[in-house]
Motif scaffolding. Structure first.
Motif: not given
Length: 559
Positions: A127-137, A139-143
């Motif tokens: 469910q988290l994957i389908s809510m798009g958390v992967i690209p968000t996380l 990006r967080l790792l980079g920032v």
């Protein structure tokens, strides 16, 4: 404390609409304190008093209370019995939304909360994957790569999500490879590297990500780890050497990533990995041999490697592992030799290099994986090589061992490969001496059984070998043909509508070949083969129909 807690929960329920008040913050502090003292009891109380349903509104307000609310959810969700209530209270959407905020403390507590709620639940993680958390996380790792706690939170999340197949495509569309390699380069501590490895391993199972990792420079990092740990006996270094070299082999399983690293045999990575084979470290020997087996997945690479002397390195490695050898190293080196022997031009070169002699030293092995690879290697080597097939086929010790393995009912792979090699020795040598060695070694009955295999290719190989036995030494084979019910087997193959055309064709050729034997001739007559063959004259396959006519003429002439 219990009274304070009840009061705090009541106050919280009343004042949740006005969530900016200091009063709310005081209540949250009280809850956190209670959770720190007795998490289970406090969680039960929070659930009992219906406080979870107020959390979404508190999270959405995004103020100084937000990190505390997320922290409370993270603490509560450490308990398995609280995870479903958290989901039912609708906490996941507002938490996912908070991953887009800038505040590092909120991000950290939100990540913890989501991680704990979804812990061990593939459906919630999906469910988290389908809510798009992967690209968000990613990006967080980079920032926030300077923030150790946030970085670790992201890595733990990636480790959990990467286990799901549905995550791979999303990961592949981000720059996760670059971020992880950049992070890896900065790490000094073993534990931190280990955390990154735990994310890299499941991600590297995906071919697109394999290539991205190679392009991001992961291989150079892995080679560096190997160089730093190869001479160390420290437990953590030994573990890291294994992880790095295993990951290297995994990257080579992708066709594009493998070819990129091979670079026509000139690649520095390819050259470095070759140096692992003669090392004194078993783990590196293993990884080196497996790497060669992976590089040897197309003819061009195989031909180049044989021409540059890699076979000798593998033979020297195998020689070091004959007595009391390491089974995984034996298996890997034999796998590499088998792959290298596939191109026709390599076979004679490898035979000249003495491959078959070294491989035969492992005949005494009692390990099925080694037996299986040994048989496959020999079968590849003698394909189209008549002299080698004759030399091996007249080796009574080898034939005796093959016949033993043909009875290895517990190991279908070994049994199948033994039968195939027995057949190949006859088919490629076409030698009466080989046929006689197989007959004397009691191998005929196994070839008859092989003709009833569920695999058409094996049926065919068996029938061709039996045809050669009949043509080259029928007198000697007659007894075995009778006792193994060859004629009945052929009758079944010809009358079975599922038999492939080539099976029917080779069965008829074999019928003609055994007519010179009186007892076999009688069996053919008693089973009314003429009627069976006559029916095949109208077969849709012209070759089968033509052979049926010839066989019918032969049977009529000899009846």
């Amino acid at each position: 404390m219990a009274d304070n807690l009840s009061e705090a929960l009541k106050t919280l329920k009343l004042s949740s609409a006005d969530s900016t008040s200091d009063c709310v913050e005081g209540c949250l502090d009280c809850l956190l304190k209670a959770l720190a003292q007795n998490n289970v009891e406090t969680s039960e109380k929070i659930q009992e008093m219906g406080a979870l349903v107020m959390m979404p509104a508190l999270l959405s307000a995004q103020n100084s209370c937000t990190p505390k609310v997320a922290n409370i959810i993270a603490e509560v969700a450490k308990n398995e019995f609280m995870r479903s209530p958290c989901v039912e209270a609708g906490l996941i959407p507002p938490l996912v939304q908070l991953l887009n905020c800038k505040d590092q403390e909120i991000l950290l507590q939100t990540g913890r909360a989501l991680g704990n709620i979804c812990y061990d639940s593939h459906s919630l993680q999906a469910q988290l994957i389908s809510m798009g958390v992967i690209p968000t996380l990613v990006r967080l790792l980079g920032v926030h790569s300077q923030n150790t706690a946030l970085t670790e939170m992201c890595l733990i999340a990636f480790g959990n999500l990467a286990e799901l197949e549905s995550s791979k495509e999303q990961f592949a569309s981000t720059n996760i490879a670059e971020e992880l390699v950049r992070l890896f380069r900065k790490q000094v501590e073993h534990e931190k590297k280990e955390m990154i490895f735990e994310v890299l391993a499941p991600l590297a199972e995906n071919d697109v990500i394999k290539l991205q990792l190679v392009e991001a420079g992961l291989v150079e990092c892995l080679l560096e780890v190997v160089a730093q740990t190869v001479d160390s006996d420290r437990e953590e270094d030994v573990a890291q050497l294994k992880t790095a070299s295993d990951l290297m082999v995994l990257l080579l399983l992708g066709d594009e990533s493998m070819q990129k690293l091979f670079e026509g045999g000139k690649g520095s990575v390819f050259q470095r990995v070759l140096l692992w084979v003669p090392s004194n470290n078993h783990q590196l020997q293993l990884a080196g041999a497996l790497a060669i087996a992976n590089f040897a997945r197309n003819d061009g690479n195989c031909i180049h490697m044989v021409d540059t002397g890699i076979v000798q390195k593998l033979l020297e490695l195998l020689d070091r592992h004959v007595e009391e050898g390491n089974v995984t190293v034996q298996h890997a080196a034999l796998s590499a030799l088998r792959n290298l022997a596939i191109p026709v031009v390599n076979k004679s070169k490898m035979l000249l290099a003495g491959v078959s002699d070294v491989v035969l030293k492992f005949l005494k092995s009692e390990m099925p994986p080694v037996q299986f690879k040994l048989l496959g290697t020999l079968r590849m080597l003698i394909d189209t090589q008549a002299d080698a097939a004759e030399q091996l086929g007249t080796n009574a010790k080898l034939v005796k061992r093959l016949v033993e393995w043909c009875e290895a009912k517990d190991h279908a792979g070994v049994m199948g490969e033994s039968n195939r090699l027995l057949s190949a020795l006859i088919r490629h040598s076409k030698s009466k001496d080989v046929v006689r060695t197989v007959i004397q070694g009691a191998g005929v009955k196994h070839l008859v059984t092989m003709a009833t295999s569920e695999h058409m290719i094996m049926q065919n190989e068996a029938l061709v070998a039996l045809g050669l036995i009949a043509a080259l030494d029928l007198d000697c084979a007659e007894k075995d043909f009778v006792s193994s019910s060859l004629v009945q087997v052929l009758h079944k193959l010809l009358t079975d509508e599922h038999s492939a055309p080539e099976i029917k064709y080779n069965s008829m050729i074999l019928i003609c070949s055994i007519m010179g034997s009186e007892p076999l001739h009688k069996e053919v007559q008693s089973l009314a083969f003429i009627d069976v063959v006559s029916g095949l004259r109208s077969h849709e396959n012209k070759t089968v129909a033509h052979q049926a006519s010839l066989t019918e003429q032969r049977l009529t002439a000899q009846s």
